[in-house]
Scaffold this motif. Structure first.
Motif, PDB file in Angstrom:
ATOM      1  N   ALA A 145      16.476   4.381 -40.760  1.00  9.40           N
ATOM      2  CA  ALA A 145      16.819   5.724 -40.259  1.00  9.40           C
ATOM      3  C   ALA A 145      15.632   6.672 -40.450  1.00  9.40           C
ATOM      4  CB  ALA A 145      18.027   6.258 -41.033  1.00  9.40           C
ATOM      5  N   SER A 163      33.019  16.746 -38.123  1.00  7.25           N
ATOM      6  CA  SER A 163      33.756  15.698 -38.833  1.00  7.25           C
ATOM      7  C   SER A 163      34.596  16.292 -39.966  1.00  7.25           C
ATOM      8  CB  SER A 163      32.732  14.710 -39.428  1.00  7.25           C
ATOM      9  OG  SER A 163      33.335  13.915 -40.405  1.00  7.25           O
ATOM     10  N   ARG A 185      27.345   7.788 -43.011  1.00  6.38           N
ATOM     11  CA  ARG A 185      27.602   7.354 -41.630  1.00  6.38           C
ATOM     12  C   ARG A 185      26.509   7.864 -40.698  1.00  6.38           C
ATOM     13  NH1 ARG A 185      30.655   8.873 -37.339  1.00  6.38           N
ATOM     14  NH2 ARG A 185      31.449  10.775 -38.319  1.00  6.38           N
ATOM     15  N   LEU A 186      26.051   9.098 -40.942  1.00  6.08           N
ATOM     16  CA  LEU A 186      24.962   9.626 -40.112  1.00  6.08           C
ATOM     17  C   LEU A 186      23.706   8.762 -40.287  1.00  6.08           C
ATOM     18  CD1 LEU A 186      23.762  11.713 -38.215  1.00  6.08           C
ATOM     19  CD2 LEU A 186      23.480  13.269 -40.146  1.00  6.08           C
ATOM     20  N   THR A 187      23.493   8.271 -41.489  1.00  2.00           N
ATOM     21  CA  THR A 187      22.322   7.420 -41.751  1.00  2.00           C
ATOM     22  C   THR A 187      22.485   6.046 -41.096  1.00  2.00           C
ATOM     23  OG1 THR A 187      22.050   8.523 -43.881  1.00  2.00           O
ATOM     24  CG2 THR A 187      20.841   6.473 -43.567  1.00  2.00           C
ATOM     25  N   GLN A 240      24.895   4.918 -38.828  1.00  2.00           N
ATOM     26  CA  GLN A 240      25.243   4.857 -37.401  1.00  2.00           C
ATOM     27  C   GLN A 240      24.367   5.768 -36.559  1.00  2.00           C
ATOM     28  OE1 GLN A 240      29.452   5.644 -36.933  1.00  2.00           O
ATOM     29  NE2 GLN A 240      30.015   4.073 -38.413  1.00  2.00           N
ATOM     30  N   GLY A 241      24.003   6.915 -37.109  1.00  2.00           N
ATOM     31  CA  GLY A 241      23.233   7.879 -36.317  1.00  2.00           C
ATOM     32  C   GLY A 241      21.725   7.706 -36.465  1.00  2.00           C
ATOM     33  N   ARG A 284      18.627  11.592 -31.711  1.00  2.00           N
ATOM     34  CA  ARG A 284      19.619  10.746 -32.397  1.00  2.00           C
ATOM     35  C   ARG A 284      20.836  11.570 -32.823  1.00  2.00           C
ATOM     36  NH1 ARG A 284      16.451   6.403 -36.275  1.00  2.00           N
ATOM     37  NH2 ARG A 284      15.002   5.644 -34.712  1.00  2.00           N
ATOM     38  N   LEU A 285      20.587  12.792 -33.270  1.00  2.00           N
ATOM     39  CA  LEU A 285      21.696  13.646 -33.707  1.00  2.00           C
ATOM     40  C   LEU A 285      22.624  13.962 -32.528  1.00  2.00           C
ATOM     41  CD1 LEU A 285      19.826  16.162 -36.082  1.00  2.00           C
ATOM     42  CD2 LEU A 285      21.568  14.491 -36.764  1.00  2.00           C
ATOM     43  N   THR A 298      23.042  12.171 -29.782  1.00  2.00           N
ATOM     44  CA  THR A 298      23.785  10.958 -29.427  1.00  2.00           C
ATOM     45  C   THR A 298      24.937  10.747 -30.412  1.00  2.00           C
ATOM     46  OG1 THR A 298      21.710  10.026 -28.670  1.00  2.00           O
ATOM     47  CG2 THR A 298      23.529   8.481 -28.959  1.00  2.00           C
ATOM     48  N   PHE A 299      24.637  10.906 -31.690  1.00  2.00           N
ATOM     49  CA  PHE A 299      25.640  10.714 -32.732  1.00  2.00           C
ATOM     50  C   PHE A 299      26.816  11.687 -32.519  1.00  2.00           C
ATOM     51  CE2 PHE A 299      27.279  11.974 -36.944  1.00  2.00           C
ATOM     52  CZ  PHE A 299      27.645  10.739 -37.456  1.00  2.00           C
ATOM     53  N   ALA A 328      31.034  11.305 -31.506  1.00  2.00           N
ATOM     54  CA  ALA A 328      31.965  11.664 -32.602  1.00  2.00           C
ATOM     55  C   ALA A 328      33.375  11.920 -32.075  1.00  2.00           C
ATOM     56  CB  ALA A 328      31.455  12.885 -33.335  1.00  2.00           C
TER      57      ALA A 328
END
Ligand code: GLN
Length: 405
Positions: A46, A344, A354-356, A358-359, A397-398, A400-401, A405
């Motif tokens: 990440a 969230s 999860r951000l690390t 998956q995102g 990336r943020l 997209t994440f 959500a």
């Protein structure tokens, strides 16, 4: 008990001996969450917006000066409290920038980073049973440093989004055991630059109750709004203020471990003794290189650095807002404490993990900056001491994440 990220800190049996084999003083705090998040970021490949270190080079002048010092065989221990060249450069800086008269022989100690500086200062000035007031949210070291000194950290929560320091609330925490107040400005993690009125309040409380002030000014040159006030220059404060700073952030050399302490001579005697037995001294050739940097880099360097950080700040703030975080641009330093509650319902640790994973972007869970985890449970902290391209990639990336959500 420091409230620290227990779910991320799963004990590894081989690494973590049974409590009976370890000293009690180590039981009330966990390992650094910030550095742990760097390891988690690596595991998931990440982008690391967790730990505050630049991903761009140090000034060429500094690198050359470090190489030159090593070639010139500056390879042995420096004088324990710092090389003469660096102490002279520090006295010049505090004199010209802040009008402080600093004695190079009796009032300066160079340490292995501001991290060692803070623990050496506490061990040298705080007695077992004393209380140390720490403003919250805080940089995670202050509580454990107090605990290692067998003192009790007492937290003063500052309220989001302004994080203003109010004299009455500060004074209400003072007891006959209070020994010191720790103040970090510009602030990690809030980005606050405390104004003259707030510092005057700290000065008044310190003088009235005969307290020490320990100021962490490591971000003194990274300022976008307001002015950096040095508490030691307030009336009656020089003799009761210990000023901690260092070159890690100013010169983008966090791995060099060169921190600095300016303190009255009687306190410096004790601080130097602790520092001597903790580490002997900071790296000799790197101290020489920092002295060269301090002597030769002029206003254009400092202005350029701030301008660079200002641009990075805009990129990160826009990216965070576009992704649905609530956050305000910091006045100084290079951190953003962002509220993720529109994204969230998770707690900060679950969300950060999860951000690390998956995102692909690693922040620090907010609870690591608060004494009670629930106070930080809707925040994560991001750094922007990264190249613009790194921050733009993180922004993509943020987004997209957030869209998933
Ligand atoms: N001060 C930096 C931060 O808050 C680095 C901390 C550290 O790992 N020493 O991220």
């Amino acid at each position: 008990m420091m409230g620290r990220l227990n779910s991320l800190s799963q004990p590894v049996p081989a690494m973590t001996p049974a409590p009976t084999r370890t000293a009690h003083r180590t039981h009330s705090f966990t390992e650094s969450v910030i550095r742990e998040m760097t390891r988690v970021a690596r595991e998931h490949d990440a982008i690391n917006l967790a730990q505050g270190f630049p991903d761009f080079p140090a000034p060429a002048l500094l690198k050359e000066a470090a190489c030159a010092a090593i070639r010139a065989d500056v390879n042995q221990y420096a004088i324990t409290w710092g090389t003469p060249n660096l102490r002279k450069a520090l006295a010049d800086k505090y004199g010209s920038l802040y009008g402080m008269d600093v004695d190079t022989e009796r009032e300066i100690t160079v340490t292995c980073g501001a991290t060692e500086a803070m623990v050496a200062v506490m061990l040298a000035t705080v007695n077992p049973g004393d209380e140390v007031i720490v403003l919250e949210p805080f940089y995670e070291n202050y509580g454990p440093d107090a605990v290692l000194s067998q003192a009790t950290p007492v937290f003063l929560p500052l309220e989001a989004p302004d994080y203003r320091l109010e004299r009455d609330r500060l004074e209400a925490l003072v007891t006959d055991r209070t020994r010191a107040i720790v103040l970090n400005t510009p602030n990690n993690p809030t980005g606050r630059v405390f104004d003259r009125e707030e510092l005057q309040a700290v000065a008044d409380v310190c003088r009235e109750h005969d307290l020490l002030a320990i100021t962490d000014e490591i971000y003194e040159h990274i300022l976008y709004e307001g002015q950096h006030h040095v508490l030691a220059t307030f009336e009656g404060m020089r003799e009761r203020t210990i000023v901690i700073s260092g070159l890690s952030k100013t010169f983008s050399v966090t791995g060099w471990r060169v921190g600095t302490i300016i303190a009255p001579a009687d306190l410096t005697v004790a601080i130097r003794k602790v520092h001597d037995f903790l580490t002997v001294g900071a790296p000799a050739p790197l101290q020489e290189a920092c002295a060269v940097g301090m002597n030769e880099l002029g206003p254009e360097y400092y202005e350029g650095m701030v301008q660079g950080y200002r641009e990075r700040r805009e990129v990160l703030i826009s990216a965070l807002r576009a992704a649905g975080f609530k956050c305000a641009p910091p006045q100084g330093a290079y951190y953003v404490l962002a509220d993720f509650s529109d994204l969230s319902d998770e707690d900060d640790t679950t969300f950060a993990k999860r951000l690390t994973s998956q995102g692909g972007v690693a922040p620090v869970p907010g609870s690591s900056f608060f004494s009670r985890p629930e106070r930080g449970s809707k925040f994560v902290r991001f750094v922007f001491c990264k190249q613009i391209e790194t921050l733009r990639a993180a922004g993509e990336r943020l987004r997209t994440f957030a869209s998933l959500a």
